[in-house]
Enzyme design. Structure first.
Site, PDB file in Angstrom:
ATOM      1  N   LYS A 288       0.814  -1.214   0.000  1.00 48.62           N
ATOM      2  CA  LYS A 288       0.000   0.000   0.000  1.00 48.62           C
ATOM      3  C   LYS A 288       0.848   1.265   0.000  1.00 48.62           C
ATOM      4  O   LYS A 288       0.602   2.195  -0.789  1.00 48.62           O
ATOM      5  CB  LYS A 288      -0.941  -0.007   1.206  1.00 48.62           C
ATOM      6  CG  LYS A 288      -1.861   1.204   1.281  1.00 48.62           C
ATOM      7  CD  LYS A 288      -2.867   1.056   2.399  1.00 48.62           C
ATOM      8  CE  LYS A 288      -2.181   0.884   3.729  1.00 48.62           C
ATOM      9  NZ  LYS A 288      -3.142   0.773   4.850  1.00 48.62           N
ATOM     10  N   ASP A 307      -6.853   0.551   0.774  1.00 47.96           N
ATOM     11  CA  ASP A 307      -6.986   0.541   2.226  1.00 47.96           C
ATOM     12  C   ASP A 307      -8.417   0.148   2.572  1.00 47.96           C
ATOM     13  O   ASP A 307      -9.174  -0.326   1.714  1.00 47.96           O
ATOM     14  CB  ASP A 307      -6.609   1.891   2.823  1.00 47.96           C
ATOM     15  CG  ASP A 307      -7.628   2.974   2.511  1.00 47.96           C
ATOM     16  OD1 ASP A 307      -8.461   2.770   1.602  1.00 47.96           O
ATOM     17  OD2 ASP A 307      -7.607   4.017   3.181  1.00 47.96           O
TER      18      ASP A 307
END
Length: 390
Positions: A288, A307
């Site tokens: 991420k 997310d």
């Protein structure tokens, strides 16, 4: 050191309507419980922001047609300037007319190749000779037509079309890779207040002072070499960084071993997949955070940071078969990213950011938007028109 200011008007046209949306939303991107905004900017007035990029202190604001900016302490400009008049050029830039004592040439930031390499900062030779107008255009990616891409994305996706009506003018900033990388290391399992504090501490402890402006001292983000000193980890732990101190120090050392600024520039020339793989080799950087860095500073605008918010958006509107999963595995993460890339194309990360912003509760409440300084220009126009009719 003398303080110098310039105030120009940058023709935004329809591409950057709702500048407050474009600017504020760019900084709240990934503002969830374990993510960050980039934090070298502060709200200093009504729809006015002051911050640092390209070794300058900028103050930005807007009216209905233009982005207004002032640059403080640009070293190549030694005289104080006053706004006299504006004249539109073929490039769409409204430049201030010259008054007595003003230089004939647009000032530039004097940065030498040797200094860039020694400090580990990321500036290309082209950046060194850019005017403030050009720097701002590059920073906001004003070469990208939002009107054109919004139309394309809206045609492909009714969910995007609905979000786009509320979030016009959202831009992905072209930010410094060093600043982006270490800011996101600070974001790990952290909240916004502590992330803000950590980034400010990094700048104060290891950054270069740029200017005292309106009672505030502004620092640039630290160069890589400043973060490779053996004392950095202990100093940052003492400053409250926790385990992130180790990742900051180790990542800075690793980047310098790999080639410093040249290595980061090289990531911009790689494919998105290759650049992401290289970033994940650094301590403290997972999928991420690597996607965030790719998207916001390396020019890989197809990157999709997934997310909790984006997972929820995906399962509710696009990939319902993923509903109920307790953990976002690598397989699920990649499936979500691939879906948005197939839907939106090479700028998928940009398009998905609009969906992300639309999902945030902080932008679904008008009083909160007003508190953040987000002004709805179209609503303001309607109110003015109504008053005129009355």
């Amino acid at each position: 050191m003398k303080r110098s200011r310039r105030r120009h008007e940058l023709d935004a046209g329809r591409r950057t309507r709702n500048f407050a949306n474009a600017f504020v939303l760019a900084f709240v991107y990934l503002q969830s419980e374990d993510n960050t905004k980039l934090l070298l900017w502060k709200k200093t007035g009504n729809c006015e922001w002051t911050g640092v990029f390209a070794n300058r202190v900028w103050t930005l604001s807007q009216n209905n047609e233009y982005i207004l900016y002032r640059v403080t302490n640009c070293p190549a400009l030694e005289t104080t300037e006053k706004l006299k008049s504006t004249k539109k050029s073929s490039s769409g830039v409204h430049s201030a007319g010259r008054v007595k004592g003003m230089p004939k040439k647009t000032p530039t930031c004097e940065v030498a190749d040797v200094e860039i390499n020694r400090n580990g900062d990321v500036f290309t030779k082209h950046d060194e000779c850019l005017s403030e107008d050009d720097l701002l255009r590059k920073y906001f990616r004003l070469d990208v037509s939002l009107e054109e891409h919004y139309a394309q994305w809206s045609k492909k996706d009714p969910h995007f079309k609905k979000a786009a009506k509320k979030f016009t003018g959202v831009r992905i900033l072209s930010q410094n890779p060093v600043e982006t990388l270490f800011s996101f290391i600070c974001s790990s399992n952290n909240n916004i207040a502590r992330i803000s504090s950590m980034v400010e501490k990094l700048c104060i402890l290891y950054g270069n002072k740029i200017a005292d402006f309106d009672g505030t001292v502004y620092y640039d983000f630290p160069p890589l070499t400043a973060l490779t000193d053996p004392s950095v980890e202990k100093s940052l732990r003492d400053a409250g960084f926790g385990y992130r101190a180790k990742f900051i120090y180790q990542s800075a050392c690793k980047i310098m071993q790999l080639g410093g600024s040249d290595w980061l520039q090289h990531l911009q020339s790689l494919s998105y997949e290759e650049a992401k793989m290289e970033l994940k080799k650094l301590p403290g950087i997972g999928a991420k955070v690597a996607d965030c860095i790719c998207l916001m500073s390396l020019g890989h605008l197809e990157a999709i940071p997934v997310d909790t918010h984006i997972y929820q958006v995906a399962v509710q509107r696009y990939l319902p078969h993923l509903r109920g999963r307790k953990v976002v595995t690598d397989k699920i993460y990649n499936e979500i990213g691939s879906h948005f890339r197939s839907l939106y194309g090479s700028l998928a990360g940009w398009a998905h950011t609009i969906l992300f912003c639309a999902d945030l509760k902080m932008f679904q409440d008008d009083p909160v938007k007003r508190k953040l300084g987000i002004k709805d220009i179209e609503t303001s126009r309607k109110r003015r028109k109504l008053k005129q009719e009355l």
